[in-house]
Design a protein around this motif. Structure first.
Motif, PDB file in Angstrom:
ATOM      1  N   ASN A  76       0.817  -1.207   0.000  1.00 20.48           N
ATOM      2  CA  ASN A  76       0.000   0.000   0.000  1.00 20.48           C
ATOM      3  C   ASN A  76       0.860   1.270   0.000  1.00 20.48           C
ATOM      4  OD1 ASN A  76      -2.474   1.286  -0.068  1.00 20.48           O
ATOM      5  ND2 ASN A  76      -2.698   1.322   2.161  1.00 20.48           N
ATOM      6  N   HIS A  77       1.984   1.243   0.714  1.00 20.01           N
ATOM      7  CA  HIS A  77       2.911   2.386   0.680  1.00 20.01           C
ATOM      8  C   HIS A  77       3.385   2.656  -0.751  1.00 20.01           C
ATOM      9  CE1 HIS A  77       2.970   2.930   4.891  1.00 20.01           C
ATOM     10  NE2 HIS A  77       3.909   2.075   5.213  1.00 20.01           N
ATOM     11  N   VAL A  78       3.725   1.581  -1.466  1.00 20.01           N
ATOM     12  CA  VAL A  78       4.188   1.732  -2.857  1.00 20.01           C
ATOM     13  C   VAL A  78       3.076   2.365  -3.705  1.00 20.01           C
ATOM     14  CG1 VAL A  78       4.820   0.456  -4.956  1.00 20.01           C
ATOM     15  CG2 VAL A  78       5.891  -0.131  -2.762  1.00 20.01           C
ATOM     16  N   ALA A  79       1.852   1.842  -3.546  1.00 21.65           N
ATOM     17  CA  ALA A  79       0.730   2.370  -4.334  1.00 21.65           C
ATOM     18  C   ALA A  79       0.487   3.844  -4.006  1.00 21.65           C
ATOM     19  CB  ALA A  79      -0.522   1.538  -4.063  1.00 21.65           C
ATOM     20  N   LYS A  80       0.667   4.196  -2.736  1.00 24.45           N
ATOM     21  CA  LYS A  80       0.396   5.577  -2.334  1.00 24.45           C
ATOM     22  C   LYS A  80       1.405   6.579  -2.897  1.00 24.45           C
ATOM     23  CE  LYS A  80      -1.495   6.469   1.698  1.00 24.45           C
ATOM     24  NZ  LYS A  80      -1.778   6.440   3.151  1.00 24.45           N
ATOM     25  N   VAL A  81       2.615   6.104  -3.179  1.00 20.78           N
ATOM     26  CA  VAL A  81       3.582   6.985  -3.846  1.00 20.78           C
ATOM     27  C   VAL A  81       3.027   7.367  -5.225  1.00 20.78           C
ATOM     28  CG1 VAL A  81       5.922   7.165  -4.808  1.00 20.78           C
ATOM     29  CG2 VAL A  81       5.570   6.074  -2.581  1.00 20.78           C
ATOM     30  N   ALA A  82       2.442   6.375  -5.915  1.00 19.06           N
ATOM     31  CA  ALA A  82       1.824   6.646  -7.225  1.00 19.06           C
ATOM     32  C   ALA A  82       0.705   7.681  -7.085  1.00 19.06           C
ATOM     33  CB  ALA A  82       1.279   5.351  -7.835  1.00 19.06           C
ATOM     34  N   VAL A  83      -0.120   7.512  -6.062  1.00 15.25           N
ATOM     35  CA  VAL A  83      -1.255   8.422  -5.850  1.00 15.25           C
ATOM     36  C   VAL A  83      -0.752   9.836  -5.574  1.00 15.25           C
ATOM     37  CG1 VAL A  83      -3.202   8.942  -4.319  1.00 15.25           C
ATOM     38  CG2 VAL A  83      -2.746   6.567  -5.003  1.00 15.25           C
ATOM     39  N   ARG A  84       0.280   9.929  -4.734  1.00 12.52           N
ATOM     40  CA  ARG A  84       0.778  11.246  -4.327  1.00 12.52           C
ATOM     41  C   ARG A  84       1.327  12.021  -5.524  1.00 12.52           C
ATOM     42  NH1 ARG A  84       4.015   9.605  -0.229  1.00 12.52           N
ATOM     43  NH2 ARG A  84       5.908   9.929  -1.420  1.00 12.52           N
ATOM     44  N   ARG A  85       1.940  11.331  -6.460  1.00 11.95           N
ATOM     45  CA  ARG A  85       2.574  12.016  -7.588  1.00 11.95           C
ATOM     46  C   ARG A  85       1.672  12.116  -8.824  1.00 11.95           C
ATOM     47  NH1 ARG A  85       8.124  12.900  -6.763  1.00 11.95           N
ATOM     48  NH2 ARG A  85       8.028  13.972  -8.760  1.00 11.95           N
ATOM     49  N   HIS A  86       0.547  11.448  -8.815  1.00 17.00           N
ATOM     50  CA  HIS A  86      -0.374  11.478  -9.955  1.00 17.00           C
ATOM     51  C   HIS A  86      -0.773  12.921 -10.292  1.00 17.00           C
ATOM     52  CE1 HIS A  86      -3.490   9.832 -12.597  1.00 17.00           C
ATOM     53  NE2 HIS A  86      -4.206  10.871 -12.211  1.00 17.00           N
ATOM     54  N   PRO A  87      -0.894  13.344 -11.557  1.00 11.29           N
ATOM     55  CA  PRO A  87      -0.773  12.542 -12.774  1.00 11.29           C
ATOM     56  C   PRO A  87       0.668  12.351 -13.244  1.00 11.29           C
ATOM     57  CG  PRO A  87      -1.370  14.776 -13.353  1.00 11.29           C
ATOM     58  CD  PRO A  87      -1.283  14.731 -11.849  1.00 11.29           C
ATOM     59  N   ALA A  88       1.646  12.930 -12.510  1.00 14.61           N
ATOM     60  CA  ALA A  88       3.042  12.681 -12.889  1.00 14.61           C
ATOM     61  C   ALA A  88       3.406  11.227 -12.537  1.00 14.61           C
ATOM     62  CB  ALA A  88       3.963  13.642 -12.137  1.00 14.61           C
ATOM     63  N   TYR A  89       4.491  10.740 -13.118  1.00 12.34           N
ATOM     64  CA  TYR A  89       5.021   9.434 -12.778  1.00 12.34           C
ATOM     65  C   TYR A  89       6.050   9.602 -11.657  1.00 12.34           C
ATOM     66  CZ  TYR A  89       2.820   7.394 -16.899  1.00 12.34           C
ATOM     67  OH  TYR A  89       1.905   6.953 -17.805  1.00 12.34           O
ATOM     68  N   ALA A  90       5.939   8.789 -10.609  1.00 12.64           N
ATOM     69  CA  ALA A  90       6.845   8.935  -9.463  1.00 12.64           C
ATOM     70  C   ALA A  90       8.259   8.475  -9.792  1.00 12.64           C
ATOM     71  CB  ALA A  90       6.296   8.153  -8.273  1.00 12.64           C
ATOM     72  N   VAL A  91       8.371   7.539 -10.753  1.00 10.13           N
ATOM     73  CA  VAL A  91       9.674   6.940 -11.061  1.00 10.13           C
ATOM     74  C   VAL A  91      10.151   7.453 -12.422  1.00 10.13           C
ATOM     75  CG1 VAL A  91      10.869   4.760 -11.534  1.00 10.13           C
ATOM     76  CG2 VAL A  91       9.142   4.871  -9.717  1.00 10.13           C
ATOM     77  N   PRO A  92      11.354   8.059 -12.468  1.00 10.04           N
ATOM     78  CA  PRO A  92      11.899   8.493 -13.761  1.00 10.04           C
ATOM     79  C   PRO A  92      12.055   7.303 -14.713  1.00 10.04           C
ATOM     80  CG  PRO A  92      13.211   9.376 -11.938  1.00 10.04           C
ATOM     81  CD  PRO A  92      12.248   8.381 -11.342  1.00 10.04           C
ATOM     82  N   ASP A  93      11.809   7.551 -16.011  1.00 12.23           N
ATOM     83  CA  ASP A  93      11.894   6.498 -17.036  1.00 12.23           C
ATOM     84  C   ASP A  93      13.110   5.593 -16.879  1.00 12.23           C
ATOM     85  OD1 ASP A  93       9.647   7.471 -18.136  1.00 12.23           O
ATOM     86  OD2 ASP A  93      10.528   8.107 -20.051  1.00 12.23           O
ATOM     87  N   GLU A  94      14.230   6.253 -16.651  1.00 13.20           N
ATOM     88  CA  GLU A  94      15.508   5.545 -16.591  1.00 13.20           C
ATOM     89  C   GLU A  94      15.485   4.421 -15.544  1.00 13.20           C
ATOM     90  OE1 GLU A  94      20.140   6.662 -15.425  1.00 13.20           O
ATOM     91  OE2 GLU A  94      18.593   8.195 -15.272  1.00 13.20           O
TER      92      GLU A  94
END
Lengths: 220, 220
Positions: free
Chosen positions: B98-116
């Motif tokens: 759930n912590h991992v999923a919440k990082v996605a939510v916090r940064r939405h609509p941006a992507y939390a992880v750089p492409d690289e």
């Protein structure tokens, strides 16, 4: 025999309380190591975490023995189930104190925490230490009201963590490595506090037979 | 009665195995939510973590009932002690997904992880998921040799985490907020993996009656 049996239960609860105090001392020392960039103190914390794990195993062996030989029921059985769970919390608290100390070691002779954040981190260390001490006191008193009071310090810890992240995200001038160290430190203090709350919850379970509602934070 | 009793023990172990599979699925979905910046999937993960916690409580109640009513000894008692500890691990695994999923939510609509870093994080997600699946399989088979094999994936996870931190500390170009997110993500995957190993260790305890030597990582 029953006399001896209840003596064994009291000994287990007393040992867990002492271990929680040891965890509190470890986090206090870890904060000293961190803010003083002090390798000797950091080494102490690692040794303390090792002693804590040895103590945890000894208590777990005792608990297992009581379960096998005495076959406790009702609140005595709850004490044993609580002991197993609390042992796990204490183990993690020792590891988390050690994580804090290791940040100091990794950045030595530099200081891991920028001057500006000293008061905040010191405060997190104080609240974490006090929460562990309170959890130890609750183990002695088995007073559910005391356990409830830990929630106030837990809210204080949440506030400190939020302040820390606000500082990190507001034009942080100290570079990425330092930001990562400080973010992880925030996480270590917060998790340490969570385990203190979890110990207090274990005592509530012991006294009331019911687990308190899981705090939001735990699934958050 | 003994028949029914061993049926209860098997049911508890089966429930824990199913829950470990649920935790694996939660982390797999969390990684999808993270890399796809997908709020719907993130919401699924939160719901899954909630279901996992409800399942944990149900198993804990069953375990307590067996301890109270059947007063198991020897390996049956070990199964019960293991169940209490494994329940705690599974609870944390759900929270970490759930912590991992919440990082996605916090940064939405941006992507939390750089492409690289996509391939590296995807790999951490795969290894974490596979480790939880293996832990579930070990709960079914109670095969200590299977448990030992989890250590190989755990080493892989350590390697991935080291690579992640090397990238973070080598002229990271994506800013402080992103560095903190990625560092915490690394920590979440690593801890999730630790809990999978801890479950496997629980099974070793069940089969051999001895706890494996605490892995260095746990006090490190």
């Amino acid at each position: 025999m029953r006399e001896g049996f209840h003596g064994q239960l009291d000994a287990i609860r007393g040992a867990l309380a002492d271990m929680t105090d040891m965890a509190a001392a470890a986090m206090e020392r870890a904060t000293v190591a961190l803010l003083g960039a002090d390798l000797v103190v950091a080494e102490d914390v690692a040794a303390q975490a090792g002693r804590l794990e040895a103590a945890r195993r000894a208590v777990e062996d005792q608990t297992y023995e009581v379960l096998a030989l005495q076959q406790p029921v009702a609140s005595d059985l709850r004490t044993m189930v609580m002991a197993i769970k609390v042992g796990g919390d204490i183990h993690r608290m020792g590891s988390l104190a050690n994580h804090v100390a290791k940040v100091a070691v990794r950045r030595h002779p530099a200081y891991a925490v920028p001057d500006e954040l000293f008061p905040l981190i010191r405060r997190m260390g104080e609240v974490a230490t006090r929460m562990a001490q309170s959890a130890g006191a609750v183990l002695h008193s088995t007073d559910a009201a005391d356990a409830g009071r830990l929630a106030i310090d837990d809210d204080a810890m949440d506030g400190l963590r939020r302040t820390l992240f606000r500082m990190l995200l507001d034009n942080w001038p100290y570079g990425v490595e330092s930001a990562i160290d400080v973010a992880l430190l925030g996480r270590y203090y917060e998790r340490f506090a969570d385990h203190a709350v979890s110990i207090a919850d274990g005592v509530v379970y012991l006294v009331t037979g019911e687990l308190p509602r899981e705090r939001d934070e735990k699934l958050s």
